[in-house]
Design a protein around this motif. Structure first.
Motif, mmCIF file in Angstrom:
data_model
loop_
_atom_site.group_PDB
_atom_site.id
_atom_site.type_symbol
_atom_site.label_atom_id
_atom_site.label_comp_id
_atom_site.label_asym_id
_atom_site.label_seq_id
_atom_site.Cartn_x
_atom_site.Cartn_y
_atom_site.Cartn_z
ATOM 1 N N ARG A 31 -8.823 -31.960 -20.080
ATOM 2 C CA ARG A 31 -8.465 -33.313 -19.664
ATOM 3 C C ARG A 31 -8.705 -34.305 -20.799
ATOM 4 N NH1 ARG A 31 -4.929 -35.908 -17.030
ATOM 5 N NH2 ARG A 31 -4.884 -36.966 -19.036
ATOM 6 N N PHE A 32 -9.786 -34.138 -21.531
ATOM 7 C CA PHE A 32 -10.077 -35.053 -22.624
ATOM 8 C C PHE A 32 -9.128 -34.845 -23.798
ATOM 9 C CE2 PHE A 32 -13.446 -36.164 -19.998
ATOM 10 C CZ PHE A 32 -14.232 -37.173 -20.548
ATOM 11 N N VAL A 33 -8.688 -33.611 -24.029
ATOM 12 C CA VAL A 33 -7.652 -33.366 -25.029
ATOM 13 C C VAL A 33 -6.372 -34.085 -24.632
ATOM 14 C CG1 VAL A 33 -6.131 -31.580 -25.982
ATOM 15 C CG2 VAL A 33 -8.599 -31.196 -25.889
ATOM 16 N N ALA A 34 -6.019 -34.040 -23.342
ATOM 17 C CA ALA A 34 -4.823 -34.747 -22.874
ATOM 18 C C ALA A 34 -4.977 -36.260 -23.025
ATOM 19 C CB ALA A 34 -4.550 -34.385 -21.414
ATOM 20 N N ASP A 35 -6.181 -36.772 -22.810
ATOM 21 C CA ASP A 35 -6.412 -38.207 -23.005
ATOM 22 C C ASP A 35 -6.232 -38.598 -24.467
ATOM 23 O OD1 ASP A 35 -6.988 -38.365 -20.312
ATOM 24 O OD2 ASP A 35 -9.146 -38.621 -20.571
ATOM 25 N N LEU A 36 -6.721 -37.766 -25.374
ATOM 26 C CA LEU A 36 -6.526 -38.039 -26.801
ATOM 27 C C LEU A 36 -5.045 -38.014 -27.157
ATOM 28 C CD1 LEU A 36 -7.487 -38.518 -29.665
ATOM 29 C CD2 LEU A 36 -8.240 -36.126 -29.775
ATOM 30 N N GLU A 37 -4.301 -37.121 -26.544
ATOM 31 C CA GLU A 37 -2.846 -37.106 -26.734
ATOM 32 C C GLU A 37 -2.225 -38.410 -26.228
ATOM 33 O OE1 GLU A 37 0.320 -34.917 -27.558
ATOM 34 O OE2 GLU A 37 -1.269 -35.311 -29.002
ATOM 35 N N ALA A 38 -2.742 -38.943 -25.121
ATOM 36 C CA ALA A 38 -2.220 -40.213 -24.596
ATOM 37 C C ALA A 38 -2.469 -41.343 -25.582
ATOM 38 C CB ALA A 38 -2.865 -40.524 -23.243
ATOM 39 N N VAL A 39 -3.621 -41.322 -26.252
ATOM 40 C CA VAL A 39 -3.916 -42.331 -27.268
ATOM 41 C C VAL A 39 -2.922 -42.206 -28.422
ATOM 42 C CG1 VAL A 39 -5.632 -43.117 -28.955
ATOM 43 C CG2 VAL A 39 -6.356 -42.488 -26.630
ATOM 44 N N ARG A 40 -2.699 -40.991 -28.881
ATOM 45 C CA ARG A 40 -1.754 -40.773 -29.990
ATOM 46 C C ARG A 40 -0.356 -41.296 -29.629
ATOM 47 N NH1 ARG A 40 2.303 -37.699 -31.222
ATOM 48 N NH2 ARG A 40 2.157 -36.582 -29.241
ATOM 49 N N ARG A 41 0.114 -40.948 -28.440
ATOM 50 C CA ARG A 41 1.464 -41.377 -28.024
ATOM 51 C C ARG A 41 1.536 -42.879 -27.866
ATOM 52 N NH1 ARG A 41 1.018 -36.836 -24.556
ATOM 53 N NH2 ARG A 41 0.526 -38.267 -22.844
#
Length: 288
Positions: free
Chosen positions: A75-85
């Motif tokens: 979930r935290f990896v997905a959150d970091l992806e949301a920041v990148r996007r």
């Protein structure tokens, strides 16, 4: 120029984020904890001429919106992806500290095409924590014990049920003071970490630490690191109370790795040796 923004994840959680600096390279910072908040003011200042620096508070922590998890590495990896996007970054450098180093590593393994370089600061490697955690606890008590009154108060607060906000902050400052080898300035450095005081998310800390531990020491993690085609800089402080030998497992596994150790620094090496830290990260960003 510094701008503050809100990143919304795919499950609707609001994340605090801030962009600063004027360098050409995008660099996303991942703070430690788990359950804490971004404390990278000094790092952003050191690297602002080298990179466009993006800081963020992880879900349920600090200035990000409240939530009940889930507290998983995925979930935290997905959150970091949301920041990148959110910031429109095709590829970015990542710098993670402590737990944030683990998070940045897992994101890099999941999305290697989106990471130009990984700066892994004061992490604990990819082996099981049985190899280092006991020594860490012993070293922590030994360093606190250099000032016996500090150790006594830390123990009192550790055993105190239902600490209020002021007591929780006092406990954290004492706890963090062990991260700095300069006993005379340790409390000063720890006080800076606690300003502003945004509270510790205990549920996040407990559950995410357990999830991260379960991922370590697995054959799949070793194999994924061995296949990683991304340059990695490992940064250590030789005086970190977490044995630096824990990171040997990661260094051995990675095919493209540089390791820099600062002899007089602890867990936050940019505090004790800011110039050397800046130079090491600059060299890494130049190679990514």
């Amino acid at each position: 120029m510094t701008t503050t923004e809100t990143v919304t994840t795919d499950d609707g959680v609001r994340l605090w984020a801030e962009r600063s600096g004027r360098g050409a390279t995008p660099l996303v910072l991942c703070h430690g904890g788990p359950g804490l908040w971004d404390m990278f003011d000094d790092v952003a200042g050191l690297l602002g001429d080298l990179a466009t620096v993006i800081r963020w508070d992880q879900r349920g922590c600090g200035r990000s919106g409240p939530c009940d998890g889930p507290w998983t590495v995925e979930r935290f990896v997905a959150d970091l992806e949301a920041v990148r996007r959110h910031f429109g970054l095709d590829r970015t450098a990542l710098l993670g500290h402590s737990w944030g180093a683990q998070l940045a590593l897992h994101h890099t393994l999941a999305h290697p095409d989106r990471v130009s370089t990984l700066v892994y600061v004061s992490g604990t490697g990819i082996g099981p924590d049985t190899g280092w955690h006991g020594a860490y606890k012993e070293n922590q008590r030994a360093r606190l014990g250099e000032r016996p009154e500090r150790l006594a108060r830390w123990r009192e607060l550790t055993d105190m049920p239902g600490r209020d906000g002021a007591q929780e902050r006092e406990w954290a400052v004492l706890h963090w003071s062990a991260e700095f080898p300069d006993t005379d300035r340790a409390t000063e450095h720890a006080e800076r970490m606690a300003e502003p005081w945004l509270g510790i998310n205990a549920a996040c800390n407990k559950q995410l630490n357990a999830a991260a531990r379960s991922a370590c020491g697995t054959p799949g993690l070793y194999a994924a690191c061995a296949a990683l085609d991304v340059p990695v800089l490992i940064v250590d402080g030789a005086e970190d109370i977490r044995p630096r030998s824990a990171v040997d497992s990661l260094e051995r596994a990675l095919p493209h790795v540089t390791r820099v150790t600062f002899p007089e620094a602890g867990h936050l090496p940019w505090v004790e040796d800011p110039r050397a830290f800046q130079e090491a990260v600059a060299a890494s960003l130049g190679s990514g």
